[in-house]
Enzyme design. Sequence first.
Site, short mmCIF file in Angstrom:
data_model
loop_
_atom_site.label_atom_id
_atom_site.label_comp_id
_atom_site.label_asym_id
_atom_site.label_seq_id
_atom_site.Cartn_x
_atom_site.Cartn_y
_atom_site.Cartn_z
N THR A 121 0.91 -1.26 0.12
CA THR A 121 -0.05 -0.01 0.07
C THR A 121 1.05 1.21 0.20
O THR A 121 1.63 1.63 0.85
CB THR A 121 -0.90 -0.01 1.36
OG1 THR A 121 -1.68 -1.40 1.20
CG2 THR A 121 -1.70 1.29 1.32
N PHE A 250 -19.27 -3.82 8.66
CA PHE A 250 -18.63 -2.78 9.35
C PHE A 250 -19.45 -1.64 10.00
O PHE A 250 -18.93 -0.76 9.97
CB PHE A 250 -17.66 -2.27 8.11
CG PHE A 250 -16.18 -3.01 8.04
CD1 PHE A 250 -16.28 -4.33 7.77
CD2 PHE A 250 -15.03 -2.27 8.60
CE1 PHE A 250 -15.06 -4.90 7.85
CE2 PHE A 250 -14.05 -2.95 8.53
CZ PHE A 250 -13.79 -4.20 8.37
N ALA A 253 -20.26 -1.42 16.52
CA ALA A 253 -19.58 -0.42 17.39
C ALA A 253 -19.07 -1.08 18.33
O ALA A 253 -19.08 -2.42 18.77
CB ALA A 253 -20.93 0.34 18.06
N CYS A 261 -3.04 -1.62 9.22
CA CYS A 261 -3.57 -1.21 8.08
C CYS A 261 -4.10 0.13 8.18
O CYS A 261 -3.98 1.14 7.82
CB CYS A 261 -4.23 -2.33 7.35
SG CYS A 261 -3.29 -3.70 6.79
N ARG A 331 -0.56 -4.90 16.42
CA ARG A 331 -0.32 -3.48 15.80
C ARG A 331 -1.39 -2.40 16.13
O ARG A 331 -2.33 -2.70 15.78
CB ARG A 331 0.08 -3.61 14.66
CG ARG A 331 1.80 -3.93 14.51
CD ARG A 331 2.04 -4.06 12.91
NE ARG A 331 1.29 -4.91 12.20
CZ ARG A 331 1.19 -5.16 10.88
NH1 ARG A 331 1.97 -4.48 10.09
NH2 ARG A 331 0.30 -6.22 10.32
C1 UGA Z 1 -8.00 -4.08 6.52
C2 UGA Z 1 -9.15 -4.10 5.15
O1 UGA Z 1 -10.39 -4.69 5.89
C3 UGA Z 1 -8.81 -5.17 4.33
O2 UGA Z 1 -9.68 -5.11 3.10
C4 UGA Z 1 -7.37 -4.51 3.79
O3 UGA Z 1 -6.74 -5.19 2.61
C5 UGA Z 1 -6.24 -4.61 4.93
O4 UGA Z 1 -6.93 -3.87 6.10
C6 UGA Z 1 -5.20 -4.01 4.27
O5 UGA Z 1 -5.09 -2.76 4.09
O6 UGA Z 1 -4.35 -4.78 4.26
P1 UGA Z 1 -7.50 -5.91 8.54
O7 UGA Z 1 -6.56 -5.01 8.90
O8 UGA Z 1 -7.16 -7.14 8.62
O9 UGA Z 1 -8.22 -5.58 7.00
O10 UGA Z 1 -8.67 -5.93 9.55
P2 UGA Z 1 -10.27 -5.43 9.28
O11 UGA Z 1 -11.17 -6.66 9.48
O12 UGA Z 1 -10.56 -4.41 8.34
O13 UGA Z 1 -10.43 -4.94 10.89
C7 UGA Z 1 -9.74 -3.55 11.28
C8 UGA Z 1 -10.44 -3.25 12.51
O14 UGA Z 1 -11.54 -2.76 12.53
C9 UGA Z 1 -10.27 -4.12 13.77
O15 UGA Z 1 -9.68 -3.90 14.88
C10 UGA Z 1 -11.69 -4.59 14.06
O16 UGA Z 1 -12.07 -4.84 15.35
C11 UGA Z 1 -12.20 -3.17 13.68
N1 UGA Z 1 -13.81 -3.16 13.35
C12 UGA Z 1 -14.24 -3.86 12.01
C13 UGA Z 1 -14.85 -2.69 14.21
O17 UGA Z 1 -14.50 -2.05 15.03
N2 UGA Z 1 -16.14 -2.57 13.71
C14 UGA Z 1 -16.43 -3.21 12.53
O18 UGA Z 1 -17.74 -3.37 12.30
C15 UGA Z 1 -15.41 -3.88 11.76
#
Ligand code: UGA
Length: 434
Positions: A121, A250, A253, A261, A331
């Site tokens: 990225t 997504f 809350a 990321c 992280r």
């Molecule tokens: C994120 C993106 O979802 C991927 O599509 C992307 O490829 C990736 O970053 C990247 O840039 O490499 P990731 O960091 O693995 O993926 O995790 P997510 O599933 O997106 O969750 C991110 C954070 O958001 C977590 O801390 C999760 O607990 C939080 N979250 C997620 C919430 O607080 N509420 C939600 O409804 C969803």
Amino acid sequence: MRLSVIGTGYLGATHAAAMAELGHEVVGVDADPRKVEALSRGEVPFYEPGLAELIASHTASGRLTFSEDIGAVADCDVHFVCVGTPQASASPAADLSQVDAAVEALAKSMRPDTVVVGKSTVPVGTAQRLRAELREATAGQARLVWNPEFLREGFAVEDTLRPDRIVVGVDDDRDAEVVADIYRTQISQGTPFLVTDYATAELVKVAANSFLATKISFINAMSEICDATGADVTTLAHAIGLDERIGRRFLRAGIGFGGGCLPKDIRAFMARADEMGVGESLAFLREVDRLNLQQRDTAVRMAAELLDGSLTGARIAILGVAFKPDSDDVRDSPALSIAAALHLKGAEVVVHDPRAGANAQRAYPTLNYVDSADEALRDADLTMLLTEWQEYRDLDPTRTAEQVARPAVFDGRNVLDAESWRRAGWTYRGVGVR
Ligand code: UGA
């Protein structure tokens, strides 16, 4: 095809294994000899469901090898750059030193007429710059494609083998055909294959992560309003999510987003926009970031409220410190930062996580880490569920009430059934829920 993958961290190791699964011959190159040794034995130095099995099966078949030596790329046709772009130490911008070093090393070692595919990225404009450098180093022969990665931790294998879309940024349409050949299986299974320019490809990635981050901060802002009015954010999210234009995903809350990321990508995006003189267009992302960090302060405040105002000397069981379940990644983890803040305010913090304990201990050695949820819960004055691992969702409120000193729980991910916990004698607090 014969492919090289430069960088065998999260993205690179998964990509290398997935490319071998698609039938290509792959060499993964990494400067860290311990990583190379472990991966060559079929062991993965981080936790990702299904990845170790995939790597082991292809190191055994001989289709996947790993090397410390960049010279191993010499007989490959296409080279994927999968190194990290963390937040820079002294600014919100991305640190591109690993990408720059990888492209420079590749230019010296690869056949000059081959194709480099960037997956890391990067800030918009990077591919254009790297292309010029690569062309100069190879007397105009090498080609560059930008192909951002959208995998999620915890679903990395699935997301790489069956992506929602494949996006390639090119400066010559013929290069897109080379990449299409690599992903032939997925394209024939119906995965949309979008060919565009470099800048659009780079932006698709950061725009997607910005949108996801915005959705989370939006619902967390609603959770504050729900708390102030006695409304319920989970029902609200469900109801607005039934509108297909909004969608339910997504909109969970809680204590907010973290990981390697989303937080760094929105900051790097703002920094790049500032550099280009269009920072005002992304001013809303500053709010998204601020709201996200505010959730951590809210969790600390709620902990103090549940402890009748006094954190000092209180024993707090922290259930989960990974930034999300099915990951050992800490992280920018909201859970770990809340645990550390409570410790700094004088609480006795006892931490359990099914997978991330060792990484958390390296980052914050002063917290008390234990090997089971039972040990964390013993005699706790407050229980805080901060990462929604299945084993915590399955906790029996009656049995758990017998283990703790005081039955008070903060559900930082709104995953427990408030009714049954209250029936078992608990004081229950979630985030914006009744
Ligand atoms: C994120 C993106 O979802 C991927 O599509 C992307 O490829 C990736 O970053 C990247 O840039 O490499 P990731 O960091 O693995 O993926 O995790 P997510 O599933 O997106 O969750 C991110 C954070 O958001 C977590 O801390 C999760 O607990 C939080 N979250 C997620 C919430 O607080 N509420 C939600 O409804 C969803």
